[in-house]
Design a protein around this motif. Structure first.
Motif, PDB file in Angstrom:
ATOM      1  N   ASP A  56       0.848  -1.197   0.000  1.00  0.00           N
ATOM      2  CA  ASP A  56       0.000   0.000   0.000  1.00  0.00           C
ATOM      3  C   ASP A  56       0.881   1.243   0.000  1.00  0.00           C
ATOM      4  O   ASP A  56       1.414   1.628   1.052  1.00  0.00           O
ATOM      5  CB  ASP A  56      -0.909  -0.004   1.230  1.00  0.00           C
ATOM      6  CG  ASP A  56      -1.807   1.220   1.291  1.00  0.00           C
ATOM      7  OD1 ASP A  56      -1.874   1.966   0.278  1.00  0.00           O
ATOM      8  OD2 ASP A  56      -2.448   1.439   2.333  1.00  0.00           O
ATOM      9  N   PRO A  57       1.061   1.873  -1.164  1.00  0.00           N
ATOM     10  CA  PRO A  57       1.946   3.037  -1.206  1.00  0.00           C
ATOM     11  C   PRO A  57       1.441   4.200  -0.357  1.00  0.00           C
ATOM     12  O   PRO A  57       2.235   5.006   0.130  1.00  0.00           O
ATOM     13  CB  PRO A  57       1.983   3.409  -2.687  1.00  0.00           C
ATOM     14  CG  PRO A  57       0.759   2.809  -3.274  1.00  0.00           C
ATOM     15  CD  PRO A  57       0.496   1.585  -2.491  1.00  0.00           C
ATOM     16  N   ARG A  58       0.132   4.296  -0.156  1.00  0.00           N
ATOM     17  CA  ARG A  58      -0.397   5.428   0.612  1.00  0.00           C
ATOM     18  C   ARG A  58       0.152   5.433   2.048  1.00  0.00           C
ATOM     19  O   ARG A  58       0.413   6.501   2.615  1.00  0.00           O
ATOM     20  CB  ARG A  58      -1.924   5.382   0.641  1.00  0.00           C
ATOM     21  CG  ARG A  58      -2.548   5.641  -0.703  1.00  0.00           C
ATOM     22  CD  ARG A  58      -4.061   5.661  -0.606  1.00  0.00           C
ATOM     23  NE  ARG A  58      -4.655   5.589  -1.927  1.00  0.00           N
ATOM     24  CZ  ARG A  58      -4.770   6.618  -2.739  1.00  0.00           C
ATOM     25  NH1 ARG A  58      -4.341   7.804  -2.365  1.00  0.00           N
ATOM     26  NH2 ARG A  58      -5.303   6.478  -3.932  1.00  0.00           N
ATOM     27  N   ARG A  59       0.307   4.259   2.629  1.00  0.00           N
ATOM     28  CA  ARG A  59       0.836   4.198   4.000  1.00  0.00           C
ATOM     29  C   ARG A  59       2.275   4.704   4.035  1.00  0.00           C
ATOM     30  O   ARG A  59       2.661   5.438   4.935  1.00  0.00           O
ATOM     31  CB  ARG A  59       0.761   2.759   4.527  1.00  0.00           C
ATOM     32  CG  ARG A  59       0.952   2.657   6.027  1.00  0.00           C
ATOM     33  CD  ARG A  59       0.809   1.229   6.506  1.00  0.00           C
ATOM     34  NE  ARG A  59       1.964   0.425   6.152  1.00  0.00           N
ATOM     35  CZ  ARG A  59       3.103   0.421   6.840  1.00  0.00           C
ATOM     36  NH1 ARG A  59       3.225   1.163   7.925  1.00  0.00           N
ATOM     37  NH2 ARG A  59       4.110  -0.331   6.465  1.00  0.00           N
ATOM     38  N   LEU A  60       3.046   4.331   3.021  1.00  0.00           N
ATOM     39  CA  LEU A  60       4.441   4.777   2.960  1.00  0.00           C
ATOM     40  C   LEU A  60       4.531   6.272   2.662  1.00  0.00           C
ATOM     41  O   LEU A  60       5.393   6.972   3.207  1.00  0.00           O
ATOM     42  CB  LEU A  60       5.205   3.971   1.905  1.00  0.00           C
ATOM     43  CG  LEU A  60       5.806   2.622   2.336  1.00  0.00           C
ATOM     44  CD1 LEU A  60       6.854   2.806   3.412  1.00  0.00           C
ATOM     45  CD2 LEU A  60       4.733   1.659   2.808  1.00  0.00           C
ATOM     46  N   VAL A  61       3.649   6.766   1.799  1.00  0.00           N
ATOM     47  CA  VAL A  61       3.634   8.205   1.500  1.00  0.00           C
ATOM     48  C   VAL A  61       3.275   8.992   2.762  1.00  0.00           C
ATOM     49  O   VAL A  61       3.850  10.044   3.047  1.00  0.00           O
ATOM     50  CB  VAL A  61       2.645   8.509   0.352  1.00  0.00           C
ATOM     51  CG1 VAL A  61       2.432  10.014   0.211  1.00  0.00           C
ATOM     52  CG2 VAL A  61       3.163   7.925  -0.956  1.00  0.00           C
ATOM     53  N   ASP A  62       2.327   8.452   3.555  1.00  0.00           N
ATOM     54  CA  ASP A  62       1.954   9.107   4.806  1.00  0.00           C
ATOM     55  C   ASP A  62       3.159   9.180   5.753  1.00  0.00           C
ATOM     56  O   ASP A  62       3.404  10.212   6.396  1.00  0.00           O
ATOM     57  CB  ASP A  62       0.802   8.336   5.454  1.00  0.00           C
ATOM     58  CG  ASP A  62       0.297   9.012   6.722  1.00  0.00           C
ATOM     59  OD1 ASP A  62      -0.104  10.188   6.654  1.00  0.00           O
ATOM     60  OD2 ASP A  62       0.301   8.359   7.789  1.00  0.00           O
ATOM     61  N   LEU A  63       3.934   8.090   5.824  1.00  0.00           N
ATOM     62  CA  LEU A  63       5.136   8.091   6.666  1.00  0.00           C
ATOM     63  C   LEU A  63       6.168   9.096   6.149  1.00  0.00           C
ATOM     64  O   LEU A  63       6.820   9.793   6.937  1.00  0.00           O
ATOM     65  CB  LEU A  63       5.749   6.694   6.707  1.00  0.00           C
ATOM     66  CG  LEU A  63       4.975   5.633   7.495  1.00  0.00           C
ATOM     67  CD1 LEU A  63       5.618   4.265   7.295  1.00  0.00           C
ATOM     68  CD2 LEU A  63       4.930   5.988   8.972  1.00  0.00           C
ATOM     69  N   LEU A  64       6.296   9.180   4.823  1.00  0.00           N
ATOM     70  CA  LEU A  64       7.236  10.134   4.227  1.00  0.00           C
ATOM     71  C   LEU A  64       6.853  11.563   4.616  1.00  0.00           C
ATOM     72  O   LEU A  64       7.712  12.357   5.030  1.00  0.00           O
ATOM     73  CB  LEU A  64       7.234   9.982   2.702  1.00  0.00           C
ATOM     74  CG  LEU A  64       8.002  11.037   1.908  1.00  0.00           C
ATOM     75  CD1 LEU A  64       9.492  10.979   2.209  1.00  0.00           C
ATOM     76  CD2 LEU A  64       7.771  10.843   0.401  1.00  0.00           C
ATOM     77  N   LEU A  65       5.580  11.888   4.489  1.00  0.00           N
ATOM     78  CA  LEU A  65       5.133  13.251   4.806  1.00  0.00           C
ATOM     79  C   LEU A  65       5.294  13.547   6.296  1.00  0.00           C
ATOM     80  O   LEU A  65       5.698  14.654   6.676  1.00  0.00           O
ATOM     81  CB  LEU A  65       3.674  13.439   4.378  1.00  0.00           C
ATOM     82  CG  LEU A  65       3.422  13.414   2.872  1.00  0.00           C
ATOM     83  CD1 LEU A  65       1.927  13.481   2.582  1.00  0.00           C
ATOM     84  CD2 LEU A  65       4.144  14.557   2.174  1.00  0.00           C
ATOM     85  N   LYS A  66       4.987  12.581   7.134  1.00  0.00           N
ATOM     86  CA  LYS A  66       5.150  12.801   8.575  1.00  0.00           C
ATOM     87  C   LYS A  66       6.614  13.044   8.929  1.00  0.00           C
ATOM     88  O   LYS A  66       6.915  13.720   9.921  1.00  0.00           O
ATOM     89  CB  LYS A  66       4.591  11.612   9.358  1.00  0.00           C
ATOM     90  CG  LYS A  66       3.062  11.612   9.397  1.00  0.00           C
ATOM     91  CD  LYS A  66       2.501  10.403  10.117  1.00  0.00           C
ATOM     92  CE  LYS A  66       0.978  10.487  10.166  1.00  0.00           C
ATOM     93  NZ  LYS A  66       0.376   9.242  10.705  1.00  0.00           N
ATOM     94  N   GLY A  67       7.519  12.488   8.112  1.00  0.00           N
ATOM     95  CA  GLY A  67       8.944  12.730   8.335  1.00  0.00           C
ATOM     96  C   GLY A  67       9.353  14.173   8.080  1.00  0.00           C
ATOM     97  O   GLY A  67      10.426  14.597   8.522  1.00  0.00           O
ATOM     98  N   LEU A  68       8.494  14.935   7.360  1.00  0.00           N
ATOM     99  CA  LEU A  68       8.783  16.351   7.112  1.00  0.00           C
ATOM    100  C   LEU A  68       8.405  17.232   8.296  1.00  0.00           C
ATOM    101  O   LEU A  68       8.857  18.381   8.395  1.00  0.00           O
ATOM    102  CB  LEU A  68       8.008  16.846   5.881  1.00  0.00           C
ATOM    103  CG  LEU A  68       8.284  16.170   4.532  1.00  0.00           C
ATOM    104  CD1 LEU A  68       7.370  16.776   3.472  1.00  0.00           C
ATOM    105  CD2 LEU A  68       9.747  16.329   4.148  1.00  0.00           C
TER     106      LEU A  68
END
Length: 200
Positions: free
Chosen positions: A180-192
């Motif tokens: 599920d790429p959305r979960r990984l994208v969410d983690l990426l954004l939270k890293g900002l």
């Protein structure tokens, strides 16, 4: 005397507006089908989603490549227009950025298979990619700048860099239903996000 020129133009404008609305309906339906089934989805499924006959689709888009390219542009415009709207309506710039990234993932899923569908027209694909960058990089920049100015994220993240990162996370989504790429994208954004300040 009645203005015959104006009355003659009215129906023509109305027909053009109807044709544009019909085309937008087709593109929205095709985009929805492409997201769930890829760009090789049967035309009859798109026709059913749009509530029209297959002949109507072929009248607007004689080849699958024509349809895919039109959906691509339609989705780019939807993403571009969503950025400022989300900044106005979301609770915070970071929320707007997160919601925009979700739309961008939808676009990337639609984009999957575009090169294959347009394999006989590499120049057309290159032109669409340039159009994509011209329209979407400034929108992503606007969202990042707003989130940085609000103190939600640290400044310095480049829009192109973030979009490439999201794109890379979407690779492989179709070949592995467990991913599920959305979960990984969410983690990426939270890293900002900037860490909360600790009291002195």
């Amino acid at each position: 005397m009645p203005d015959t020129n104006r009355s003659a133009k009215g129906p023509g404008r109305s027909k053009r507006a109807d044709a544009q609305r019909n085309e937008q309906t087709l593109l929205t339906a095709a985009a929805a089908v492409f997201v769930t089934s890829g760009v090789d989805a049967p035309i009859r499924r798109i026709a059913a989603e749009a509530g029209v006959g297959m002949g109507t689709i072929y009248r607007h888009f004689p080849t699958r490549a024509d349809l895919v390219a039109a959906v691509y542009r339609h989705q780019v415009e939807a993403c571009a227009e969503a950025g400022p709207r989300l900044l106005d309506s979301a609770g915070s710039p970071f929320t707007a950025l997160s919601e925009w990234a979700d739309l961008f993932v939808d676009f990337l899923v639609t984009k999957h298979g575009l090169a294959n569908a347009m394999q006989s027209d590499s120049s057309g694909f290159d032109a669409l990619h340039a159009y994509f960058l011209d329209r979407l990089v400034p929108v992503c920049e606007q969202l990042l700048d707003a989130a940085a100015e609000a103190g939600e994220i640290s400044p310095g993240t480049r829009a192109y860099e973030l979009m490439r990162g999201i794109g890379n996370l979407c690779v492989g989504r179709d070949s592995d239903p467990r991913y599920d790429p959305r979960r990984l994208v969410d983690l990426l954004l939270k890293g900002l996000l900037r860490p909360p300040s600790t009291p002195a």
